[in-house]
Design an enzyme around this catalytic site. Sequence first.
Site, PDB file in Angstrom:
ATOM      1  CG  ASP A 122      -1.804   1.226   1.263  1.00  0.00           C
ATOM      2  OD1 ASP A 122      -2.867   1.157   0.611  1.00  0.00           O
ATOM      3  OD2 ASP A 122      -1.460   2.249   1.887  1.00  0.00           O
ATOM      4  CE1 TYR A 159       0.786   7.817   2.390  1.00  0.00           C
ATOM      5  CE2 TYR A 159       1.186   5.527   1.844  1.00  0.00           C
ATOM      6  CZ  TYR A 159       0.392   6.498   2.418  1.00  0.00           C
ATOM      7  OH  TYR A 159      -0.786   6.128   3.031  1.00  0.00           O
ATOM      8  CG  LEU A 209       0.009  -2.632  14.130  1.00  0.00           C
ATOM      9  CD1 LEU A 209       1.502  -2.835  13.878  1.00  0.00           C
ATOM     10  CD2 LEU A 209      -0.581  -3.847  14.846  1.00  0.00           C
ATOM     11  NE  ARG A 253       8.811  -3.509  16.645  1.00  0.00           N
ATOM     12  CZ  ARG A 253       8.833  -2.294  17.171  1.00  0.00           C
ATOM     13  NH1 ARG A 253       8.764  -1.227  16.383  1.00  0.00           N
ATOM     14  NH2 ARG A 253       8.926  -2.133  18.475  1.00  0.00           N
TER      15      ARG A 253
HETATM   16  P1  NAD Z   1       0.555   1.256  11.949  1.00  0.00           P
HETATM   17  O1  NAD Z   1      -0.627   1.163  12.840  1.00  0.00           O
HETATM   18  O2  NAD Z   1       0.786   0.224  10.920  1.00  0.00           O
HETATM   19  O3  NAD Z   1       1.817   1.388  12.923  1.00  0.00           O
HETATM   20  C1  NAD Z   1       3.108   1.439  12.420  1.00  0.00           C
HETATM   21  C2  NAD Z   1       4.083   1.662  13.568  1.00  0.00           C
HETATM   22  O4  NAD Z   1       3.836   0.701  14.594  1.00  0.00           O
HETATM   23  C3  NAD Z   1       5.521   1.418  13.134  1.00  0.00           C
HETATM   24  O5  NAD Z   1       6.085   2.608  12.642  1.00  0.00           O
HETATM   25  C4  NAD Z   1       6.175   0.944  14.416  1.00  0.00           C
HETATM   26  O6  NAD Z   1       6.525   2.046  15.212  1.00  0.00           O
HETATM   27  C5  NAD Z   1       5.057   0.217  15.111  1.00  0.00           C
HETATM   28  N1  NAD Z   1       5.078  -1.262  14.878  1.00  0.00           N
HETATM   29  C6  NAD Z   1       4.909  -1.924  13.716  1.00  0.00           C
HETATM   30  N2  NAD Z   1       4.951  -3.248  13.908  1.00  0.00           N
HETATM   31  C7  NAD Z   1       5.152  -3.422  15.233  1.00  0.00           C
HETATM   32  C8  NAD Z   1       5.288  -4.558  16.034  1.00  0.00           C
HETATM   33  N3  NAD Z   1       5.206  -5.802  15.528  1.00  0.00           N
HETATM   34  N4  NAD Z   1       5.497  -4.381  17.370  1.00  0.00           N
HETATM   35  C9  NAD Z   1       5.564  -3.138  17.911  1.00  0.00           C
HETATM   36  N5  NAD Z   1       5.434  -2.026  17.195  1.00  0.00           N
HETATM   37  C10 NAD Z   1       5.227  -2.157  15.854  1.00  0.00           C
HETATM   38  O7  NAD Z   1       0.519   2.743  11.332  1.00  0.00           O
HETATM   39  P2  NAD Z   1       0.625   3.451   9.928  1.00  0.00           P
HETATM   40  O8  NAD Z   1       1.939   3.278   9.293  1.00  0.00           O
HETATM   41  O9  NAD Z   1       0.140   4.815  10.191  1.00  0.00           O
HETATM   42  O10 NAD Z   1      -0.462   2.707   9.031  1.00  0.00           O
HETATM   43  C11 NAD Z   1      -0.172   1.603   8.215  1.00  0.00           C
HETATM   44  C12 NAD Z   1      -0.331   1.955   6.766  1.00  0.00           C
HETATM   45  O11 NAD Z   1      -1.632   2.479   6.506  1.00  0.00           O
HETATM   46  C13 NAD Z   1       0.586   3.086   6.295  1.00  0.00           C
HETATM   47  O12 NAD Z   1       1.929   2.660   6.128  1.00  0.00           O
HETATM   48  C14 NAD Z   1      -0.089   3.468   5.005  1.00  0.00           C
HETATM   49  O13 NAD Z   1       0.199   2.542   3.982  1.00  0.00           O
HETATM   50  C15 NAD Z   1      -1.560   3.389   5.414  1.00  0.00           C
HETATM   51  N6  NAD Z   1      -2.112   4.700   5.835  1.00  0.00           N
HETATM   52  C16 NAD Z   1      -3.075   5.261   5.058  1.00  0.00           C
HETATM   53  C17 NAD Z   1      -3.632   6.473   5.410  1.00  0.00           C
HETATM   54  C18 NAD Z   1      -4.708   7.074   4.563  1.00  0.00           C
HETATM   55  O14 NAD Z   1      -5.045   8.240   4.752  1.00  0.00           O
HETATM   56  N7  NAD Z   1      -5.259   6.340   3.632  1.00  0.00           N
HETATM   57  C19 NAD Z   1      -3.198   7.147   6.569  1.00  0.00           C
HETATM   58  C20 NAD Z   1      -2.215   6.544   7.362  1.00  0.00           C
HETATM   59  C21 NAD Z   1      -1.691   5.312   6.984  1.00  0.00           C
END
Ligand code: NAD
Length: 282
Positions: A46, A51, A194, A241
């Site tokens: 994604d 980005y 998460l 992770r």
């Molecule tokens: P997420 O909830 O996936 O959290 C990511 C963070 O959680 C990481 O940076 C790390 O710090 C922590 N993490 C990841 N795996 C872990 C583990 N196993 N144990 C402990 N900590 C862990 O947050 P995100 O990146 O904001 O969202 C995921 C994806 O959603 C983004 O990369 C993007 O592709 C998408 N997104 C879309 C929008 C939108 O407006 N459409 C907005 C935000 C994110």
Amino acid sequence: MNQVPTVKLNNGTLMPRLGYGVWQIPDAEARQAVGTALEAGYRSIDTAAVYGNEAGTGRALAASGVPRAELFVTTKLWNGPSHAWDRDAVLRAFEDSLAKLGLDHVDLYLIHWPRPMRDDFLTIWKAFEEIAADGRAKAVGVSNFRPRDLERLGEVSALVPAVNQIELHPLFPQEELRALHAELGIVTEAWSPLGQGKELLTLPAVEEIAARHGRTAAQVVLRWHLQRDNVVIPKSVTPSRIRENLDVFGSELDAADLAALDALGATAAGRRIGPDPASFDV
Ligand code: NAD
């Protein structure tokens, strides 16, 4: 290698129920990070124009040797110009994303934010209809759309979004939207599944379930999503992770676990982390 189950979108396209999100990964690091994810067994990636890592993502896809038919690539149209979008500008932005990714089609193309104050998402959606019709996106959908935005789309177009990608996690469970999606045949995709790895993963209720199952807090939260039929796209750049977040298909939460996680949304910690789609614009 982990096999990720799929969900069938409303036009028959199959989408992996777990993918890899690449927000905040710099372009120069995307090749490495996405390469690690593909090696671990992720097949859905994604990204988004904003980005700034479509090129690095594309390089990782090309270098991986994974056949294109096995990949599921999502990108998104950014909020874009300060004026409203018109059809030609949307098509040019889409072509620019394809060129950066080095692909002749994507699997899913999303409107990133509704920006209701711009009043242009109906125009954008008409251009998306063309993109879907010529097969350059196997499916089209939206992101951050509220119930009223989905209803407005339905008034002008017979093309129902395949997916609405929204902020969703146990602290912000989005029950109203999930119910509307189920009614309209739209797949719910959870961003920040998460909770961005912050407070959510340290809550006693989450840690207790994780300890009892011998899993991590992140795996428990991802199981909650999967058992609630949400598609998830967790992000990490840490190889261990990245693998951990994919290793969630060998265990099940029981009804009491799910109910305990459902209850978090109504606690004092329950709230949105990201921007509100009613007012967000860039
Ligand atoms: P997420 O909830 O996936 O959290 C990511 C963070 O959680 C990481 O940076 C790390 O710090 C922590 N993490 C990841 N795996 C872990 C583990 N196993 N144990 C402990 N900590 C862990 O947050 P995100 O990146 O904001 O969202 C995921 C994806 O959603 C983004 O990369 C993007 O592709 C998408 N997104 C879309 C929008 C939108 O407006 N459409 C907005 C935000 C994110």
